[in-house]
Design a protein around this motif. Structure first.
Motif, mmCIF file in Angstrom:
data_model
loop_
_atom_site.group_PDB
_atom_site.id
_atom_site.type_symbol
_atom_site.label_atom_id
_atom_site.label_comp_id
_atom_site.label_asym_id
_atom_site.label_seq_id
_atom_site.Cartn_x
_atom_site.Cartn_y
_atom_site.Cartn_z
ATOM 1 N N THR A 175 1.767 11.188 4.480
ATOM 2 C CA THR A 175 1.697 12.583 4.054
ATOM 3 C C THR A 175 2.994 13.315 4.406
ATOM 4 N N ALA A 176 3.575 12.978 5.565
ATOM 5 C CA ALA A 176 4.826 13.612 5.956
ATOM 6 C C ALA A 176 5.951 13.217 5.006
ATOM 7 N N GLN A 177 5.966 11.963 4.590
ATOM 8 C CA GLN A 177 7.084 11.481 3.775
ATOM 9 C C GLN A 177 6.929 11.848 2.312
ATOM 10 N N ASN A 178 5.694 11.877 1.823
ATOM 11 C CA ASN A 178 5.485 12.195 0.416
ATOM 12 C C ASN A 178 4.033 12.618 0.174
ATOM 13 N N PRO A 179 3.763 13.929 0.287
ATOM 14 C CA PRO A 179 2.381 14.405 0.180
ATOM 15 C C PRO A 179 1.732 14.012 -1.153
ATOM 16 N N LEU A 180 2.468 14.130 -2.243
ATOM 17 C CA LEU A 180 1.893 13.788 -3.545
ATOM 18 C C LEU A 180 1.556 12.306 -3.600
ATOM 19 N N GLY A 181 2.503 11.473 -3.153
ATOM 20 C CA GLY A 181 2.266 10.036 -3.134
ATOM 21 C C GLY A 181 1.045 9.687 -2.293
ATOM 22 N N ALA A 182 0.879 10.374 -1.166
ATOM 23 C CA ALA A 182 -0.261 10.099 -0.284
ATOM 24 C C ALA A 182 -1.571 10.490 -0.954
ATOM 25 N N VAL B 97 0.395 5.852 -11.262
ATOM 26 C CA VAL B 97 1.756 5.492 -10.854
ATOM 27 C C VAL B 97 2.627 6.670 -11.263
ATOM 28 N N PRO B 98 2.976 7.525 -10.295
ATOM 29 C CA PRO B 98 3.534 8.825 -10.660
ATOM 30 C C PRO B 98 4.997 8.765 -11.099
ATOM 31 N N MET B 99 5.390 9.820 -11.795
ATOM 32 C CA MET B 99 6.789 9.956 -12.184
ATOM 33 C C MET B 99 7.654 10.004 -10.925
ATOM 34 N N GLY B 100 8.777 9.342 -10.955
ATOM 35 C CA GLY B 100 9.659 9.336 -9.789
ATOM 36 C C GLY B 100 9.132 8.444 -8.670
ATOM 37 N N ARG B 101 8.079 7.689 -8.940
ATOM 38 C CA ARG B 101 7.533 6.652 -8.055
ATOM 39 C C ARG B 101 6.858 7.190 -6.806
ATOM 40 N N GLN B 102 7.408 8.247 -6.179
ATOM 41 C CA GLN B 102 6.762 8.893 -5.009
ATOM 42 C C GLN B 102 6.362 7.891 -3.938
ATOM 43 N N LEU B 103 7.309 7.032 -3.568
ATOM 44 C CA LEU B 103 7.050 6.073 -2.487
ATOM 45 C C LEU B 103 7.209 6.752 -1.132
ATOM 46 N N MET B 158 8.292 -1.549 -9.000
ATOM 47 C CA MET B 158 7.336 -2.631 -8.725
ATOM 48 C C MET B 158 6.447 -2.258 -7.533
ATOM 49 N N VAL B 159 7.063 -1.645 -6.497
ATOM 50 C CA VAL B 159 6.271 -1.222 -5.335
ATOM 51 C C VAL B 159 5.233 -0.193 -5.764
ATOM 52 N N ALA B 160 5.669 0.758 -6.608
ATOM 53 C CA ALA B 160 4.748 1.811 -7.050
ATOM 54 C C ALA B 160 3.581 1.212 -7.830
ATOM 55 N N ILE B 161 3.875 0.236 -8.689
ATOM 56 C CA ILE B 161 2.807 -0.411 -9.462
ATOM 57 C C ILE B 161 1.923 -1.232 -8.524
ATOM 58 N N GLY B 162 2.556 -1.997 -7.633
ATOM 59 C CA GLY B 162 1.803 -2.812 -6.684
ATOM 60 C C GLY B 162 0.909 -1.966 -5.800
ATOM 61 N N ARG B 163 1.430 -0.835 -5.364
ATOM 62 C CA ARG B 163 0.656 0.071 -4.515
ATOM 63 C C ARG B 163 -0.586 0.561 -5.250
ATOM 64 N N ALA B 164 -0.404 0.878 -6.546
ATOM 65 C CA ALA B 164 -1.550 1.340 -7.337
ATOM 66 C C ALA B 164 -2.574 0.214 -7.494
ATOM 67 N N LEU B 165 -2.100 -1.029 -7.650
ATOM 68 C CA LEU B 165 -3.028 -2.156 -7.825
ATOM 69 C C LEU B 165 -3.877 -2.375 -6.575
ATOM 70 N N MET B 166 -3.318 -2.013 -5.413
ATOM 71 C CA MET B 166 -4.035 -2.223 -4.146
ATOM 72 C C MET B 166 -5.334 -1.437 -4.073
ATOM 73 N N SER B 167 -5.476 -0.374 -4.871
ATOM 74 C CA SER B 167 -6.703 0.422 -4.813
ATOM 75 C C SER B 167 -7.770 -0.123 -5.765
ATOM 76 N N GLU B 168 -7.541 -1.320 -6.318
ATOM 77 C CA GLU B 168 -8.485 -1.976 -7.231
ATOM 78 C C GLU B 168 -8.926 -1.048 -8.351
ATOM 79 N N PRO B 169 -7.977 -0.494 -9.098
ATOM 80 C CA PRO B 169 -8.349 0.448 -10.147
ATOM 81 C C PRO B 169 -8.884 -0.271 -11.377
ATOM 82 N N GLU B 170 -9.681 0.467 -12.169
ATOM 83 C CA GLU B 170 -10.043 -0.036 -13.484
ATOM 84 C C GLU B 170 -9.018 0.484 -14.502
#
Lengths: 294, 250
Positions: A175-182, B97-103, B158-170
């Protein structure tokens, strides 16, 4: 050891332990800023609340201040949690711009509430160990100050375990690094912010309790500590927790050295001089972005 | 395109998992999306394309809870999505998987992926899911201990896509995954998106890069100034003379 060297060590030890308490206060402020981008200007007043909780429990129930930590810390957490939930969360998008007035106002309410409840006269508690000291290689160390230093170590150690070893801690860092991402990973960031504000306030309250055997408690005792916490946080870089710890130690040592070698009257000013120097020369803080953030 | 083409109502079937009906969205007084309807069926890979400011990302932001629509409906299966906070929508099974990846830039690649499995319903299968993501993106396994911010743009995607896959989405919502990437990397990312269907995912892909999207998707919707102007099988749209003139530069 010759007297001059001994005096230096004595001053350094004193400064290091006092700095530990500053680190504890600064860590709470920095944690809150790191996650919420809010500077809590009521931070010192929460510290005062901590002192008065311990004072009240001591006067009414003869509870030892160190034992009262078990009550004061959860109370502080709950208080901070509620403040975030019902005050700061309501500011919505205007949080960053309005939080200064909101927390400043809250601080005024807290200190005046204490004035109403406990009166303006400085009060202290009478415990046997308040003035106890012991010698370590010729250096005299005050027992309550040492306990405060150890308490700080414990609190910061626990915070680190929480942040780096638990699911919720990871969510806090996210949340600290990226609230939207979290939020998009399923983290209820509004709730995480409330938890973080609760933790920050709990740290201030714990610092207040640890200071009670050393200082007089009075309703506006916190003002000075809000300023010190802010100095510590800026020294270390806003939102940088290891930086806040080092910043606290530096502030404690500078004050202590200045008080001994220059004049005790300006104790609080030395830190501010360094603060100004840092702002002029390294506005990103002593460690800037080179040190890992929350 | 100057002429507004009347868009046919979507054929609704049992397999429809994501649907948007008569959506109106405004930022303050400025309306940016006008009565848009679209749907995505189970297992489909659907594109939503249009130029800058056509409102495509705005629609996606409503679907993932970042924005509340003024009118119309947005649904995932039987769940209303409009006005629901983002963290709840992820819980339902719609990953974004948001714009700008938001990692999480200072966290390692692996920690970023673990954050994707923050939801209690997925924690139990976290090790298997992590392995699945590493099998799908072997490069991420090599870089698992690096801070996410130190990766290249393509790797970060790839991390952003992989991260989204981790939540087992439909359903996977993807917002401009090619943004800011070099052309060769864009092709790689699109290839990956095309292969997501192997994992049984339903994908809604929002992109400015019309040619790439039409190549990889089953169907597509074309937005212009907040209204739908075309929809159909992607292969047909690729041959549509008007689309070719307006978006493909031929």
């Amino acid at each position: 050891m010759d007297p001059n060297t001994l005096a230096l060590f004595q001053t350094l030890a004193q400064g290091l332990l006092t700095g530990g308490i500053y680190a504890l206060i600064g860590t709470g402020l920095s944690l809150i800023f790191g996650v919420m981008r809010v500077i809590n200007f009521a931070h010192g007043d929460f510290l005062a609340v901590g002192m008065f909780i311990a004072l009240f429990l001591f006067q009414r129930f003869h509870l030892d201040p160190y034992l009262s930590l078990l009550i004061a810390a959860p109370l502080g957490f709950g208080l901070g949690y509620l403040v975030q939930r019902f005050l700061l969360a309501r500011l919505g998008d205007r949080l960053e711009s309005s939080s200064l007035l909101a927390t400043l106002g809250l601080g005024l309410i807290l200190s005046n509430g204490l004035l109403l409840g406990f009166g303006a006269q400085p009060q202290s508690i009478n415990v046997a160990y308040a003035t106890q000291t012991f010698k370590l290689g010729g250096v005299q160390i005050s027992l309550p100050l040492l306990v405060a230093g150890l308490g700080t170590l414990l609190a910061i150690g626990l915070l680190n375990l929480f942040l780096y070893r638990t699911e919720l801690g990871r969510a806090v860092r996210a949340t600290a690094q990226n609230p939207l991402g979290a939020e998009l990973q399923g983290v209820n960031t509004t709730w995480v912010q409330a938890v973080v504000f609760g933790l920050g306030v709990a740290f201030a309250v714990v610092a207040g309790v640890l200071l009670l055997p050393l200082l007089y408690a009075f309703p506006t005792v916190g003002e000075n500590y809000t300023l010190k916490a802010f100095v510590v946080t800026v020294l270390g870089g806003l939102g940088n927790l290891p930086g806040a710890i080092v910043g606290g130690l530096i502030l404690g040592i500078i004050e202590s050295l200045g008080a001994y070698y220059l004049s005790n009257n300006y104790r609080d000013a030395y830190g501010l001089v360094v603060f100004l120097a840092v702002l002029l020369l390294r506005p990103e803080g002593l460690f800037g972005r080179t040190v890992k953030r929350v | 395109m100057t002429e507004r083409t009347k868009v046919a109502q979507p054929v609704s079937g049992d397999a429809e998992v994501l649907s948007v009906r008569d959506l109106d969205v405004a930022y303050g007084e400025v309306q940016v999306v006008f009565g848009v309807s679209l749907h995505v069926a189970k297992g489909e890979l659907v594109g939503l394309v249009g130029g800058n400011g056509s409102g495509k990302s705005t629609i996606l932001r409503v679907l993932s809870g970042m924005l509340r629509a003024r009118g119309g409906a947005a649904q995932y299966r039987d769940h209303n999505l409009n006005g629901v906070p983002p963290y709840r929508i992820t819980e339902l099974g719609v990953a974004h998987v948001p714009m700008g990846r938001q990692l999480f830039g200072q966290m390692t690649v692996e920690e970023n992926l673990l954050m994707g499995a923050y939801l209690p319903r997925t924690r139990e299968r976290r090790p298997q899911n992590l392995q699945r993501v590493y099998d799908f993106f072997p490069r991420l396994k090599e870089k698992r201990a690096s801070p996410a911010a130190a990766l290249s743009g393509g790797e970060q995607q790839m991390v952003a896509i992989g991260r989204a896959l981790m939540s087992e989405p439909e359903v996977l919502l993807m917002d401009e995954p090619s943004l800011g990437l070099a052309p060769l990397v864009v092709k790689e990312v699109m290839r990956v998106i095309g292969s997501l269907r192997q994992l049984g995912l339903t994908v809604l892909l929002v992109e400015q890069n019309v040619r790439q999207v039409l190549k990889v998707t089953d169907r597509a919707y074309v937005l212009e100034l907040g209204s739908l102007v075309r929809e159909g099988p992607s292969a047909d749209l690729l041959d549509d003379p008007e689309i070719r003139r307006a978006y493909l530069g031929v």
